[in-house]
Design a protein around this motif. Structure first.
Motif, PDB file in Angstrom:
ATOM      1  N   MET A  85      -8.922  39.663  78.775  1.00 55.87           N
ATOM      2  CA  MET A  85      -8.218  39.853  80.057  1.00 55.87           C
ATOM      3  C   MET A  85      -9.130  39.453  81.234  1.00 55.87           C
ATOM      4  SD  MET A  85      -5.113  41.569  80.048  1.00 55.87           S
ATOM      5  CE  MET A  85      -4.085  42.489  78.928  1.00 55.87           C
ATOM      6  N   ASP A  86     -10.370  39.910  81.216  1.00 58.55           N
ATOM      7  CA  ASP A  86     -11.313  39.561  82.282  1.00 58.55           C
ATOM      8  C   ASP A  86     -11.553  38.056  82.329  1.00 58.55           C
ATOM      9  OD1 ASP A  86     -11.535  42.251  82.884  1.00 58.55           O
ATOM     10  OD2 ASP A  86     -13.539  42.474  81.992  1.00 58.55           O
ATOM     11  N   TYR A  87     -11.663  37.449  81.156  1.00 54.52           N
ATOM     12  CA  TYR A  87     -11.947  36.020  81.064  1.00 54.52           C
ATOM     13  C   TYR A  87     -10.821  35.188  81.667  1.00 54.52           C
ATOM     14  CZ  TYR A  87     -13.720  31.680  79.046  1.00 54.52           C
ATOM     15  OH  TYR A  87     -14.207  30.408  78.864  1.00 54.52           O
ATOM     16  N   ILE A  88      -9.571  35.476  81.279  1.00 54.80           N
ATOM     17  CA  ILE A  88      -8.456  34.678  81.798  1.00 54.80           C
ATOM     18  C   ILE A  88      -8.317  34.855  83.306  1.00 54.80           C
ATOM     19  CG2 ILE A  88      -6.579  36.333  81.382  1.00 54.80           C
ATOM     20  CD1 ILE A  88      -4.895  33.867  80.508  1.00 54.80           C
ATOM     21  N   GLN A  89      -8.536  36.061  83.794  1.00 60.73           N
ATOM     22  CA  GLN A  89      -8.433  36.283  85.231  1.00 60.73           C
ATOM     23  C   GLN A  89      -9.544  35.569  85.987  1.00 60.73           C
ATOM     24  OE1 GLN A  89      -8.014  40.570  85.206  1.00 60.73           O
ATOM     25  NE2 GLN A  89      -5.793  40.396  85.304  1.00 60.73           N
ATOM     26  N   SER A  90     -10.726  35.468  85.402  1.00 61.12           N
ATOM     27  CA  SER A  90     -11.812  34.743  86.061  1.00 61.12           C
ATOM     28  C   SER A  90     -11.546  33.238  86.079  1.00 61.12           C
ATOM     29  CB  SER A  90     -13.150  35.035  85.383  1.00 61.12           C
ATOM     30  OG  SER A  90     -13.239  34.402  84.130  1.00 61.12           O
ATOM     31  N   ARG A 130       0.223  40.144  79.785  1.00 65.32           N
ATOM     32  CA  ARG A 130       0.344  41.186  78.764  1.00 65.32           C
ATOM     33  C   ARG A 130      -0.309  40.775  77.457  1.00 65.32           C
ATOM     34  NH1 ARG A 130       6.873  40.921  77.876  1.00 65.32           N
ATOM     35  NH2 ARG A 130       6.891  39.149  76.451  1.00 65.32           N
ATOM     36  N   LEU A 131      -0.672  41.789  76.708  1.00 66.39           N
ATOM     37  CA  LEU A 131      -1.253  41.611  75.381  1.00 66.39           C
ATOM     38  C   LEU A 131      -0.121  41.370  74.390  1.00 66.39           C
ATOM     39  CD1 LEU A 131      -3.603  41.838  73.340  1.00 66.39           C
ATOM     40  CD2 LEU A 131      -3.155  44.302  73.308  1.00 66.39           C
ATOM     41  N   GLU A 132      -0.287  40.357  73.550  1.00 67.04           N
ATOM     42  CA  GLU A 132       0.725  40.040  72.537  1.00 67.04           C
ATOM     43  C   GLU A 132       0.243  40.368  71.124  1.00 67.04           C
ATOM     44  OE1 GLU A 132       3.761  39.239  73.208  1.00 67.04           O
ATOM     45  OE2 GLU A 132       3.592  38.703  75.317  1.00 67.04           O
ATOM     46  N   GLU A 133      -0.961  39.897  70.774  1.00 65.74           N
ATOM     47  CA  GLU A 133      -1.473  40.099  69.412  1.00 65.74           C
ATOM     48  C   GLU A 133      -2.986  40.227  69.434  1.00 65.74           C
ATOM     49  OE1 GLU A 133       1.559  37.316  66.798  1.00 65.74           O
ATOM     50  OE2 GLU A 133      -0.290  36.414  67.511  1.00 65.74           O
ATOM     51  N   VAL A 134      -3.505  40.936  68.456  1.00 63.75           N
ATOM     52  CA  VAL A 134      -4.949  41.000  68.223  1.00 63.75           C
ATOM     53  C   VAL A 134      -5.161  40.967  66.722  1.00 63.75           C
ATOM     54  CG1 VAL A 134      -7.077  42.310  68.525  1.00 63.75           C
ATOM     55  CG2 VAL A 134      -5.284  42.459  70.248  1.00 63.75           C
ATOM     56  N   TYR A 172       1.381  31.317  76.420  1.00 63.09           N
ATOM     57  CA  TYR A 172       0.580  32.125  75.505  1.00 63.09           C
ATOM     58  C   TYR A 172      -0.778  31.459  75.326  1.00 63.09           C
ATOM     59  CZ  TYR A 172       5.046  34.255  74.410  1.00 63.09           C
ATOM     60  OH  TYR A 172       6.252  34.913  74.497  1.00 63.09           O
ATOM     61  N   LYS A 173      -1.827  32.256  75.417  1.00 63.11           N
ATOM     62  CA  LYS A 173      -3.202  31.782  75.225  1.00 63.11           C
ATOM     63  C   LYS A 173      -3.868  32.638  74.155  1.00 63.11           C
ATOM     64  CE  LYS A 173      -3.041  29.152  78.980  1.00 63.11           C
ATOM     65  NZ  LYS A 173      -3.058  27.717  78.975  1.00 63.11           N
TER      66      LYS A 173
END
Length: 87
Positions: free
Chosen positions: A12-17, A28-32, A67-68
């Motif tokens: 989450m931090d990475y994509i926002q940066s 939102r979180l989809e899968e882990v 989706y990423k």
């Protein structure tokens, strides 16, 4: 080894940066998933993208979800890759 919550926070931090000041609507979180060898967390995030189209009135936009997938080293927490997930 990173816990799953930490891997998600890193993604989450990475994509926002990467996107900086640009808002990521409905992030939102989809899968882990932990890789079979236990070396990487694969975290899938999604967000809404608004794209103008010729078929909509002025000011409107089509809404699609992108989706990423982030591959995160389970020991160091370093993001190894970010890929587009297609269905």
């Amino acid at each position: 080894m990173l816990e799953v919550r930490e891997a998600v926070r890193i993604a989450m931090d990475y994509i926002q940066s990467l996107y900086g000041d640009k808002q990521l609507p409905e992030l939102r979180l989809e899968e882990v998933e932990l890789s079979a060898d236990g070396q990487f967390w694969e975290v899938t995030l999604s967000f809404v993208v608004r794209e103008p189209t010729a078929y909509l009135s002025l000011g409107d936009a089509a809404r699609t979800r992108e989706y990423k997938v982030f591959r995160i080293n389970a020991e160091s927490g370093q993001v190894q890759s970010m890929k587009i997930r297609r269905f």
